[in-house]
Each structure stands twice: as structure tokens, then as C-alpha cells.
Design an enzyme around this catalytic site. Structure first.
Site, PDB file in Angstrom:
ATOM      1  N   ASP A 196     176.016 -23.542 -13.115  1.00 43.33           N
ATOM      2  CA  ASP A 196     176.443 -24.466 -12.071  1.00 43.33           C
ATOM      3  C   ASP A 196     175.687 -25.802 -12.177  1.00 43.33           C
ATOM      4  O   ASP A 196     174.450 -25.803 -12.296  1.00 43.33           O
ATOM      5  CB  ASP A 196     176.125 -23.786 -10.730  1.00 43.33           C
ATOM      6  CG  ASP A 196     176.719 -24.492  -9.542  1.00 43.33           C
ATOM      7  OD1 ASP A 196     177.950 -24.563  -9.466  1.00 43.33           O
ATOM      8  OD2 ASP A 196     175.944 -24.971  -8.698  1.00 43.33           O
ATOM      9  N   GLU A 253     178.474 -26.441 -16.379  1.00 43.34           N
ATOM     10  CA  GLU A 253     179.199 -27.435 -15.589  1.00 43.34           C
ATOM     11  C   GLU A 253     178.409 -28.738 -15.697  1.00 43.34           C
ATOM     12  O   GLU A 253     177.309 -28.856 -15.153  1.00 43.34           O
ATOM     13  CB  GLU A 253     179.307 -27.002 -14.125  1.00 43.34           C
ATOM     14  CG  GLU A 253     180.171 -27.954 -13.323  1.00 43.34           C
ATOM     15  CD  GLU A 253     180.099 -27.707 -11.813  1.00 43.34           C
ATOM     16  OE1 GLU A 253     181.017 -28.152 -11.121  1.00 43.34           O
ATOM     17  OE2 GLU A 253     179.135 -27.091 -11.344  1.00 43.34           O
TER      18      GLU A 253
HETATM   19  C1  GLC Z   1     179.465 -26.547  -8.335  1.00 44.67           C
HETATM   20  C2  GLC Z   1     180.327 -25.449  -7.763  1.00 44.67           C
HETATM   21  C3  GLC Z   1     180.643 -25.781  -6.343  1.00 44.67           C
HETATM   22  C4  GLC Z   1     179.352 -25.882  -5.559  1.00 44.67           C
HETATM   23  C5  GLC Z   1     178.384 -26.861  -6.196  1.00 44.67           C
HETATM   24  C6  GLC Z   1     176.987 -26.687  -5.664  1.00 44.67           C
HETATM   25  O1  GLC Z   1     180.128 -27.747  -8.401  1.00 44.67           O
HETATM   26  O2  GLC Z   1     181.474 -25.292  -8.546  1.00 44.67           O
HETATM   27  O3  GLC Z   1     181.506 -24.836  -5.765  1.00 44.67           O
HETATM   28  O4  GLC Z   1     179.636 -26.297  -4.256  1.00 44.67           O
HETATM   29  O5  GLC Z   1     178.283 -26.665  -7.591  1.00 44.67           O
HETATM   30  O6  GLC Z   1     176.438 -25.472  -6.097  1.00 44.67           O
END
Ligand code: GLC
Length: 523
Positions: A196, A253
Site C-alpha cells: 500500500d 502501489e
Molecule cells: C491505498 C489504498 C486505500 C487506502 C490508502 C491508505 O491507496 O488503496 O484504500 O485508503 O492507501 O492506506
């Protein structure tokens, strides 16, 4: 010999566990529910499933506020249920990815309790504390990124909600503890992780102001933050993952807007970092052939020098479902599926897109997610009759539209339906080496259409051409092969061959996959 680790061209299936399938009647999906539906995934033909967080969490951000990294939230089951799920997935040839949340914990995590209570204790500097807000940063969910904590008498930093304090990765103890969490799950047999907002973990301790942008947006900081320390962390993570047998992997991500920035988090062949990094360009792209073409060209240019794989995503738990974004058009969603599964690189499906699901309407009183991201998190219907394969009480969110039609029970009977299209695409991808591992070349094509060719250097392998009509009127595209698959239902005859002119008449919102020889380029 060219090496093709499974994840390079892998097809990943994202499960938002609360919404997938409930086994115990509390209206919330759980691990036994996921296990009970693994045959659907195996039938579909995906390579791996990725579970959004299943760890203990107070739920301030849908599970992305973790209070224990090495356990399962009781709402989802327990470690034994997780082990059963992994074993059952592996028995079907499916790999399992967990969602690792390294940037922040929950305020309820014991490390944060210790840090706020004991400024001289072992966790004192595991978070970012200051007597006053040190910079102009704002939270991705709105408001300042600093919140005052009575217990410690100081402010702490959080890039997301105030219930998600940011970890200080400059502390060796944080690194060791977080790497241990990876080991814990790797030792239990997981095949990898989705990490994440992993590009945020490196921080210059000076925590300098960010320059205001011309068009400020809510996620400005998250979408622009870069620090070299992140790369050091990712090299260590890569070393750890690669020390395990069985091609374990991490998809990060990296919420940066330019593909060229995103690929820097993959490292180099000498110093690799992430195995894959998300590219969200199609998730944000409107239904426009030119825009899609630019996204594909951008990713190809960015990945060519580093010889890595692009990744493609149409929907997720953070965004509106793509069919909804395309005005509800199932035909457009089918074209998008053909493209998603024939582009070069790894593809990420969001559970329910194979059923043609759209967003649910979620009233304010039932909304739970920061930024109102609930509509794409609605429960997956499994059967025609209510309660659609969910046990017992009302599910935690309302159903998406037409749950009696958009479910596997109904759609398995419809050979021309969207579910069978996904299955046929996945089968074609598996059995066509040019689609699985081939290069991609964008071709010239008429306005409103997109065309590309997938081929391998070996002349013995058949090349494949994909053409898509994004327009609401017919388009003639060059054609000189055999149609292997088309996006529209078979009775709609979306791609009509005109043998005399060697052209293909593509109906509105239709895509076709053709076997070589490649079409002649116009002009
Ligand atoms: C990422 C996740 C999202 C979350 C954020 C903070 O973007 O996909 O759902 O709110 O991180 O953890």
C-alpha cells in the site's frame, strides 16, 4: 533462454474481503467465504488472488488501518482459516497475495500506544512527533496531516486519516519489525504482497514544506512525494522476497502520475526493487481511444529501457467501477476487458468486473469509507435468488444494480455473456505465447479506434492483432487474418469481415482479436 516469472504477465484478481462472500451470517464477507468461491476463480482462469487487508483493524479506513500485522481480524476468521484458504488456493493452482500496509499503522496498534505513552520508551521514535506541525502537508483525505495527541502532548504526522499515524522508516526498529511481518506471512506460504502507498515510506527527517501546485488537489502530496530512502527500503524488501523459493513477489502501489516516475521503483537489473508497480493510467482514463493510446504508449516507453512489465487496472476498491465510469455500457466494459487482457504486462481484475457489475448506490447513512469510496465495494452477488449466496442478515452495503442477473449462477448459463468473455480471454492469453509474453507495437488505425500487435521475435509463433472501436458508429479497420475472439455477444456479430476489401467492419463499442498476418497499415 528468456525467463518468464509467473507474475510478469500474471492475471491478479483483487478481492475486497468484506464484500466477497459471507459464510457465517453476519453480513460481512470472510475468509471461509473466499475459500468457498475459489472454484469460480479457478474456472475463470486467473493466476493469483490479492486480498485487501484482512488483519485486525478498527476499520477507520476499510482495513488500511492495521492494529496487528500478523493476525487475522476476527470478522474474517482466524489464522487457521487463512491457512486453509492458502492450501485450498494452492491446490487449485492459484497464488495468494496479502495487502501490506507499510506507511502507517492504526492508532490502536500497540506500537503507537507505546509511542504516545512513553516518549523515552522503545517505540518513542517509531512515528513522527513534533511540538508543532512541522510543515504545510495535508492529509490525502482532507485537513492537516498533523494531529495533536493529548497523551504525548505532541503532534503526530498522518498522510491519511488521523487514525492512521505514519511510521518512521528511518528507525531501524521499524524496518526490522516490518520486515518480520513479511517473513511471518511468507513462512505461512503466501506468494507475495500488494504494498500500500509504498512510495511514501522514505522520508527526509527535515520534513520540508511541499511547493504548492498550480492546481492543488486532495491527494497532491501522495501523488507527488518522492524520497531516495524509499529505494533503499525497497532493495531490502526485494532481497528478502527473493531469498524465499517459489518466485515470491511484491506489487507496489506507487501513486505517481507519470509512468516514467513509477518505473524507477522497479530498480535496475543489478539492483532490483519492486517486482511490479501499479500504473493507474487506465483507471483514470476516459472512454477515448486517443487517451488509451497515449497511456499504452507512455507505459511502453517507460518500461522499454528497464525491461520490466507494465501493469493494467480498470477498477479497484478506491475508484468507481469502470462500467459505471463508461456510463453503464456493458459493450464498452467488454471492449475494455479485451484490451486489459491482451495488453503487454500484468493485469489486475477487481472482483465482480467479470460479472459486469456497476457501482451500488450507497446512501450517506450507510457510507463507511473515507472519500465516499463505498459504491465499488458493494457485495458480490453469487446466485440469482436473494440473498444471492450470502448467508443470513443484510449485507454490510447495498447490492449493486441487478444482482439477480449479474451473478455467476446466471452468467455461467449465458455463453455470450460477459463472464464467458473473460474466461475465453484468459484462456486465449494462456494458450497464445504472443499474448502471454510478446512485445507490443501500436498500429495506426482510424479515429475512434485503437489497434496494436503482439508478437514474439520467433517467426514460428503466431502474431496477434487487437482492434477496438471506442466510437458509437461503425468503423472499418484493416483486416487480413482470422478473428479469434470478439467482444460482443456472438449473436450481435460485432466484427464483420469484408473479404473483397480485406477490411473488418467493427460495430460500435466492439473489439476483435485477430491471428496473423498483421493488417496492412493505412496510408
Ligand atoms: C491505498 C489504498 C486505500 C487506502 C490508502 C491508505 O491507496 O488503496 O484504500 O485508503 O492507501 O492506506
Amino acid at each position: 533462454m528468456v525467463c518468464h516469472p509467473w507474475w510478469r504477465g500474471g492475471v491478479f484478481y483483487q478481492i475486497y474481503p468484506r464484500s466477497f462472500c459471507d459464510s457465517n451470517g453476519d453480513g460481512i464477507g470472510d475468509l471461509e467465504g473466499v475459500r468457498s468461491r475459489l472454484d469460480h476463480l479457478a474456472w475463470l482462469g486467473v493466476d493469483a488472488l490479492w486480498l485487501s487487508p484482512v488483519f485486525p483493524s478498527p476499520g477507520a479506513d476499510g482495513g488500511y488501518d492495521v492494529s496487528h500485522y500478523c493476525d487475522i481480524d476476527p470478522v474474517f476468521g482466524d489464522i487457521a482459516a487463512f491457512d486453509r484458504l492458502v492450501a485450498a488456493a494452492h491446490a487449485r493452482g492459484l497464488r495468494v497475495l496479502l495487502d501490506w500496509v507499510p506507511n502507517h499503522t492504526s492508532v490502536q496498534h500497540p506500537w503507537f500506544h507505546s509511542s504516545r505513552r512513553d516518549p523515552d520508551g522503545p517505540h518513542a521514535n517509531w512515528y513522527w512527533w513534533a511540538d508543532k506541525p512541522l510543515n504545510n502537508w495535508s492529509s490525502a483525505f482532507g485537513g492537516p496531516a498533523w494531529t495533536y495527541d493529548e497523551a504525548r502532548g505532541q503532534y503526530y504526522l498522518h498522510l491519511f486519516t488521523a487514525a492512521q499515524p505514519d511510521l518512521n522508516w528511518n528507525e531501524p526498529g521499524v524496518q526490522d519489525a516490518m520486515f518480520d511481518t513479511l517473513r511471518f506471512w511468507l513462512d505461512r506460504g503466501v506468494d507475495g504482497f500488494r504494498a500500500d502507498v509504498v512510495h511514501l515510506v522514505g522520508r527526509d527527517p527535515a520534513l520540508k514544506d511541499v511547493a504548492p501546485r498550480a492546481e492543488p488537489g486532495l491527494n497532491d502530496l501522495v501523488n507527488s512525494y518522492r524520497d531516495p530512502r524509499t529505494h533503499e527500503v525497497l532493495r531490502k524488501v526485494r532481497g528478502l522476497l527473493d531469498s524465499y523459493p517459489g518466485e515470491r513477489m511484491m506489487i507496489g502501489e506507487v501513486s505517481l502520475e507519470e509512468s516514467a516516475d513509477v518505473v524507477t521503483y522497479l530498480g535496475t537489473s543489478e539492483d532490483p526493487e519492486l517486482h511490479l508497480a501499479f500504473d493507474f493510467s487506465l483507471l483514470e482514463a476516459p472512454w477515448d481511444a486517443e487517451v488509451w493510446r497515449a497511456c499504452i504508449a507512455g507505459a511502453e516507453i517507460a518500461h522499454a529501457p528497464v525491461e520490466t512489465s507494465p501493469t493494467w487496472v480498470l477498477s479497484s476498491h478506491d475508484a468507481s467501477r469502470h462500467r459505471t465510469r463508461y456510463g453503464g455500457s456493458e459493450a464498452a466494459a467488454r471492449v475494455a476487458a479485451v484490451l486489459l487482457l491482451t495488453l503487454r504486462g500484468a493485469a489486475f481484475l477487481y472482483a465482480g468486473e467479470e460479472l459486469g457489475l456497476q457501482d451500488a448506490t450507497v446512501g450517506r447513512e450507510r457510507s463507511r469509507a473515507p472519500l465516499g469510496r463505498d459504491p465499488s465495494r458493494a457485495p458480490i452477488p453469487w446466485t440469482i435468488e436473494e440473498p444471492h449466496g450470502w448467508t443470513g442478515s443484510q449485507s454490510w452495503l447495498p447490492w449493486p444494480p441487478d444482482p439477480g442477473c449479474h451473478n455467476p449462477q446466471a452468467l455461467r448459463r449465458e455463453r455470450g455473456g460477459i463472464l464467458w468473455l473473460y474466461r475465453r480471454l484468459l484462456e486465449l492469453r494462456r494458450t497464445t505465447p504472443a499474448l502471454a509474453h510478446g512485445d507490443l507495437e501500436l498500429l495506426d488505425s482510424p479515429p475512434g479506434t485503437l489497434a496494436y500487435r503482439r508478437s514474439l521475435p520467433r517467426a514460428t509463433e503466431t502474431a496477434v492483432t487487437v482492434v477496438a472501436n471506442f466510437a458509437s458508429t461503425h468503423r472499418l479497420v484493416p483486416y487480413d487474418g482470422a478473428v479469434l475472439l470478439e467482444s460482443s455477444a456472438p449473436d450481435r456479430r460485432g466484427a464483420l469481415v469484408q473479404p473483397s476489401t480485406r477490411q473488418l467492419l467493427l460495430a460500435p463499442f466492439t473489439a476483435a482479436v485477430m491471428r496473423e498476418p498483421m493488417p496492412h497499415r493505412p496510408g
